[in-house]
Design an enzyme around this catalytic site. Structure first.
Site, PDB file in Angstrom:
ATOM      1  N   HIS A  57      78.965  98.481 -21.309  1.00 12.22           N
ATOM      2  CA  HIS A  57      78.400  98.263 -22.540  1.00 12.22           C
ATOM      3  C   HIS A  57      77.236  99.077 -22.601  1.00 12.22           C
ATOM      4  CE1 HIS A  57      75.710  95.742 -25.168  1.00 12.22           C
ATOM      5  NE2 HIS A  57      76.562  95.994 -26.018  1.00 12.22           N
ATOM      6  N   GLU A  60      77.940 102.493 -23.588  1.00  7.97           N
ATOM      7  CA  GLU A  60      78.175 102.626 -25.257  1.00  7.97           C
ATOM      8  C   GLU A  60      77.194 102.960 -26.001  1.00  7.97           C
ATOM      9  OE1 GLU A  60      78.561  99.851 -28.642  1.00  7.97           O
ATOM     10  OE2 GLU A  60      79.493  99.143 -27.071  1.00  7.97           O
ATOM     11  N   HIS A  61      76.026 102.190 -25.962  1.00  3.56           N
ATOM     12  CA  HIS A  61      74.534 102.430 -26.435  1.00  3.56           C
ATOM     13  C   HIS A  61      74.130 103.654 -26.303  1.00  3.56           C
ATOM     14  CE1 HIS A  61      73.054  98.497 -27.807  1.00  3.56           C
ATOM     15  NE2 HIS A  61      74.495  97.891 -27.211  1.00  3.56           N
ATOM     16  N   GLU A 137      69.603  92.074 -27.516  1.00  2.00           N
ATOM     17  CA  GLU A 137      70.842  91.777 -27.818  1.00  2.00           C
ATOM     18  C   GLU A 137      71.539  90.323 -27.186  1.00  2.00           C
ATOM     19  OE1 GLU A 137      75.470  93.746 -28.404  1.00  2.00           O
ATOM     20  OE2 GLU A 137      73.874  95.052 -27.336  1.00  2.00           O
TER      21      GLU A 137
END
Length: 429
Positions: A57, A60-61, A137
């Site tokens: 994840h 991905e950022h 997040e």
């Protein structure tokens, strides 16, 4: 390069494999002026080593943070100029970077996506800045009772297995993640054999292949790196039954009553679609009518299902008052057990089949839905079928098959996970 036509003579679905090992699969939708494209990485959070939890994840950022050719701001501006939409998603078994744009912009968007995926700088200072963003997040997710409930369910039923970890990992794991781990992850997973480019819309397959080949021309041929990028062996999870409660100061008690389901490519998935809709898929479903309409115990009650390469889950979700929670749990279990022991009427099943057939056709009018379908079929080795073949498979489902599958589901271990102010709930005997 190898190219094959899928779905038989006359179809507009093609698959090509480039020398680098990248797979390109696309469908032409005549008359459409838009295109949805996506780069899918055959790697998700379940493939992380324990010391690399959260890296999928995080990566991905980071891929939106710049390449030698484009700054983060320029990447954002180029996406925005097309007037379409773009985003990325990390899941437990894949990562996807996608965009919807006009056909005239596909070449530019394809080049932009591949530049991000293949040439990200992964700057160490940006890494530290983004760590703070990801922690925020995760904090936002922790404030959402629904997110907490679903994460708690996975963690409970898949305890000790990578599928039990949240996709974004835990705060302490993100704080501990180092830059070198991210670089190693990128070098190992973002290689030709693990990359799929899927597209659906007005563009022809030959044009899509040319765009991808041009954007990835600097990749080595697969033969020069034997074994590179092969997915690690995935160990199937064990499903743990029992009761788990997360005490949280909320107005409602969130409930998931779950059990083992079906893997992604299981041939019984068509029966599952009918069972899902009949039991808890819409306003006419048994659960909705019994729990909401007749008893007024919940605003939201419905079936849930998730599928993986080697496993799956099936369950029932409901949100209700803590005082009504045990009654709702008992009613949900009773409806499942009734379906598992009593064959539904043919008229009821035929009505659900018509509903599912209609939603299948309507859903596949979207280029995004078709792009997703192509990519998932490629990643999971699931045979592609035409819309008419899909409808025929659904229409072939019989009431007896629905009950047989319900019986199989009901016979498995059951897990009850709740989130809210109440506690002491029990699995129905």
């Amino acid at each position: 390069m190898i190219t094959e036509q899928l779905l038989g003579e006359g179809s507009s679905v093609y698959r090509s494999v480039l020398p680098s090992g990248i797979r390109v699969i696309s469908e032409t939708m005549p008359g459409l002026e838009s295109e949805t494209v996506g780069i899918w990485v055959d790697s998700g959070s379940r493939d992380e080593a324990p010391t690399a939890a959260g890296s999928t994840h995080f990566l991905e950022h980071m891929l939106f943070k710049g390449t030698p050719q484009r700054s983060a701001r320029r990447i954002a501006e180029e996406f925005d100029r097309t007037g379409g939409e773009s985003n990325a998603v990390t899941a437990k078994e894949y990562t996807c970077y996608f965009s919807r744009c006009l056909v005239d912009d596909v070449d530019h968007i394809t080049a932009l996506l591949w530049d991000m995926v293949l040439h990200s700088t992964l700057d160490a200072r940006e890494f530290e800045r983004e760590r703070g963003v990801i922690l925020e997040e995760l904090a936002m997710s922790a404030d959402d009772p629904g997110e907490v409930l679903y994460d708690a369910f996975d963690e409970f039923v898949y305890a000790g297995h990578p599928l039990g970890r949240p996709v974004g990992a835990r705060k302490e794991q993100i704080r501990a993640l180092d830059h070198r781990t991210l670089l190693d992850h990128y070098a190992h997973d973002y290689v030709g054999p693990r990359l799929v480019f899927a597209a659906a819309g007005g563009a022809e397959h030959s044009a899509v292949v040319e765009m991808v080949a041009r954007a990835t021309a600097d990749l080595p041929e697969l033969s020069s790196a034997p074994g590179a990028g092969l997915r690690p062996v995935r160990t199937p999870p064990e499903f743990h039954g029992g009761v788990h409660t997360v005490v949280k100061d909320t107005e409602q008690q969130g409930i998931i009553l779950g059990m083992p389901g079906l893997p992604e490519a299981d041939d019984e998935r068509f029966t599952m679609t009918v069972l899902y809709s009949l039991l808890g898929g819409g306003m006419s479903s048994r659960l909705f009518q019994e729990i909401r309409e007749e008893r007024g115990l919940a605003y939201s009650v419905h079936c849930i299902a998730s599928t993986h390469a080697d496993s799956g889950q099936f369950g029932i979700y409901a949100g209700t008052s803590p005082a009504s929670a045990q009654q709702v749990i008992d009613l949900c279990a009773a409806e499942l057990d009734r379906l598992a022991t009593t064959v539904p009427g043919r008229d009821e099943v035929e009505a659900i089949v018509s509903q599912v057939a209609g939603s299948t056709v309507l859903g596949l009018e979207s280029s995004a839905a078709r792009m997703n379908r192509l990519a998932r079929a490629e990643l999971y080795g699931r045979p592609l079928q035409t819309p008419s073949e899909l409808i025929d498979r659904v229409r072939a489902v019989t009431p007896e098959q629905v009950t047989a599958l319900a019986e199989r589901l009901a016979a498995g271990p059951r897990a009850l996970v709740t989130c809210g102010p109440g506690a002491g709930f029990e699995l129905p005997g």
